[in-house]
Design a protein around this motif. Structure first.
Motif, short mmCIF file in Angstrom:
data_model
loop_
_atom_site.label_atom_id
_atom_site.label_comp_id
_atom_site.label_asym_id
_atom_site.label_seq_id
_atom_site.Cartn_x
_atom_site.Cartn_y
_atom_site.Cartn_z
N SER A 84 -38.33 -66.60 -6.15
CA SER A 84 -38.49 -67.40 -4.94
C SER A 84 -37.11 -67.56 -4.32
O SER A 84 -36.17 -67.98 -5.00
CB SER A 84 -39.08 -68.77 -5.30
OG SER A 84 -39.14 -69.59 -4.15
N TYR A 85 -36.98 -67.23 -3.04
CA TYR A 85 -35.66 -67.19 -2.40
C TYR A 85 -35.75 -67.88 -1.04
O TYR A 85 -36.50 -67.47 -0.17
CB TYR A 85 -35.24 -65.71 -2.24
CG TYR A 85 -33.78 -65.47 -1.96
CD1 TYR A 85 -33.15 -66.02 -0.83
CD2 TYR A 85 -33.02 -64.66 -2.79
CE1 TYR A 85 -31.82 -65.78 -0.57
CE2 TYR A 85 -31.68 -64.40 -2.52
CZ TYR A 85 -31.09 -64.96 -1.41
OH TYR A 85 -29.77 -64.71 -1.14
N THR A 86 -34.95 -68.91 -0.85
CA THR A 86 -34.95 -69.70 0.38
C THR A 86 -33.67 -69.46 1.17
O THR A 86 -32.58 -69.39 0.58
CB THR A 86 -35.04 -71.21 0.03
OG1 THR A 86 -36.20 -71.43 -0.76
CG2 THR A 86 -35.11 -72.06 1.29
N ILE A 87 -33.80 -69.32 2.48
CA ILE A 87 -32.62 -69.26 3.35
C ILE A 87 -32.22 -70.69 3.69
O ILE A 87 -32.96 -71.41 4.36
CB ILE A 87 -32.91 -68.48 4.64
CG1 ILE A 87 -33.24 -67.02 4.34
CG2 ILE A 87 -31.72 -68.56 5.59
CD1 ILE A 87 -32.10 -66.22 3.76
N SER A 88 -31.06 -71.10 3.20
CA SER A 88 -30.60 -72.47 3.46
C SER A 88 -29.13 -72.60 3.10
O SER A 88 -28.64 -71.94 2.18
CB SER A 88 -31.41 -73.48 2.63
OG SER A 88 -30.95 -74.80 2.86
N HIS A 89 -28.45 -73.47 3.83
CA HIS A 89 -27.13 -73.93 3.43
C HIS A 89 -27.33 -75.01 2.37
O HIS A 89 -28.35 -75.72 2.38
CB HIS A 89 -26.40 -74.50 4.66
CG HIS A 89 -24.97 -74.82 4.42
ND1 HIS A 89 -24.56 -76.01 3.84
CD2 HIS A 89 -23.84 -74.12 4.67
CE1 HIS A 89 -23.24 -76.02 3.74
NE2 HIS A 89 -22.78 -74.89 4.24
N VAL A 90 -26.38 -75.17 1.48
CA VAL A 90 -26.52 -76.16 0.41
C VAL A 90 -26.73 -77.57 0.97
O VAL A 90 -27.44 -78.39 0.38
CB VAL A 90 -25.30 -76.12 -0.55
CG1 VAL A 90 -24.02 -76.50 0.14
CG2 VAL A 90 -25.53 -77.00 -1.77
N GLU A 91 -26.16 -77.83 2.14
CA GLU A 91 -26.28 -79.16 2.73
C GLU A 91 -27.73 -79.52 3.05
O GLU A 91 -28.13 -80.68 3.00
CB GLU A 91 -25.46 -79.20 4.02
CG GLU A 91 -25.06 -80.59 4.47
CD GLU A 91 -23.93 -80.55 5.49
OE1 GLU A 91 -24.22 -80.82 6.65
OE2 GLU A 91 -22.79 -80.25 5.10
#
Length: 205
Positions: A84-91
């Motif tokens: 499972s892979y999400t596009i996101s900044h850690v913030e």
């Protein structure tokens, strides 16, 4: 160039910038753990996520690079595993607290002014008794960068690690291992040659 554009550009080529084999330290430390659910922040092109999935782990990964995600999913398909892979900044990333059995930060470097808050945030996703695995470039690594552009690592020295800072960031952990080592990296095109790294293996209290 902002960070998202930088990583999309780096991952745009067909070849894998850091190779398709897992990080050696992650491979070594995870070998003794019972597979569960693992979080891999800043996962890039998926080499570590795919390896952990092959080892029977349920893998959650995230990164800000769409190009990285696309190559990670392609690699997972080649090895017939699911990640499972999400596009996101850690913030902006969100997971339930205390939901992961392991957290692996493999060359996941954050700006100095945000590092502690990001590390605290990520640690909250880990269950008590869960394992933390870190490999990242140390502040001494600047010496190697001067002589070898392919050694890798952030050019911003505030993003490099030292052990004491990391121990403060993860102050609710028992540190089984915390070392600074000189290693020879051979991970794709951009981690090549001598490097100074911090390696940490710890358990959340």
């Amino acid at each position: 160039m902002n960070q998202q554009n930088f990583w999309n550009q780096r991952y745009a080529d067909e070849h894998y910038a850091y190779g398709t084999l897992p990080n050696d330290y992650l491979k070594e430390k995870s070998a003794d753990l019972r597979p569960g659910k693992i979080l891999l922040p800043a996962e890039g092109e998926g080499r570590n996520a795919v390896f952990m999935a092959k080892m029977g782990w349920e893998v959650e990964a995230f990164d800000q690079s769409t190009a990285g995600k696309n190559k990670a999913l392609l690699l997972a398909e080649q090895y017939d595993v699911k990640i499972s892979y999400t596009i996101s900044h850690v913030e902006n990333i969100r997971y339930p607290e205390n939901s992961f059995d392991a957290l692996a930060l493999i060359f996941a470097h954050f700006p100095g002014e945000n590092r502690r808050s990001y590390h605290r945030k990520l640690s909250r996703f880990l269950k008590p008794g869960g394992h933390l695995i870190i490999e990242g470039f140390s502040k001494e690594h600047t010496t190697f960068q001067k002589f070898n552009p392919k050694a890798g690592g952030p050019r911003d020295a505030t993003m490099l690690y030292n052990i004491e800072e990391l121990k403060k960031d993860f102050n609710d952990f028992e540190f089984i291992e915390a070392t600074e080592e000189k290693v020879v990296l051979a991970e794709g095109e951009f981690h090549q040659g001598e490097a100074s790294v911090i390696r940490i293996f710890a358990i959340k209290k």
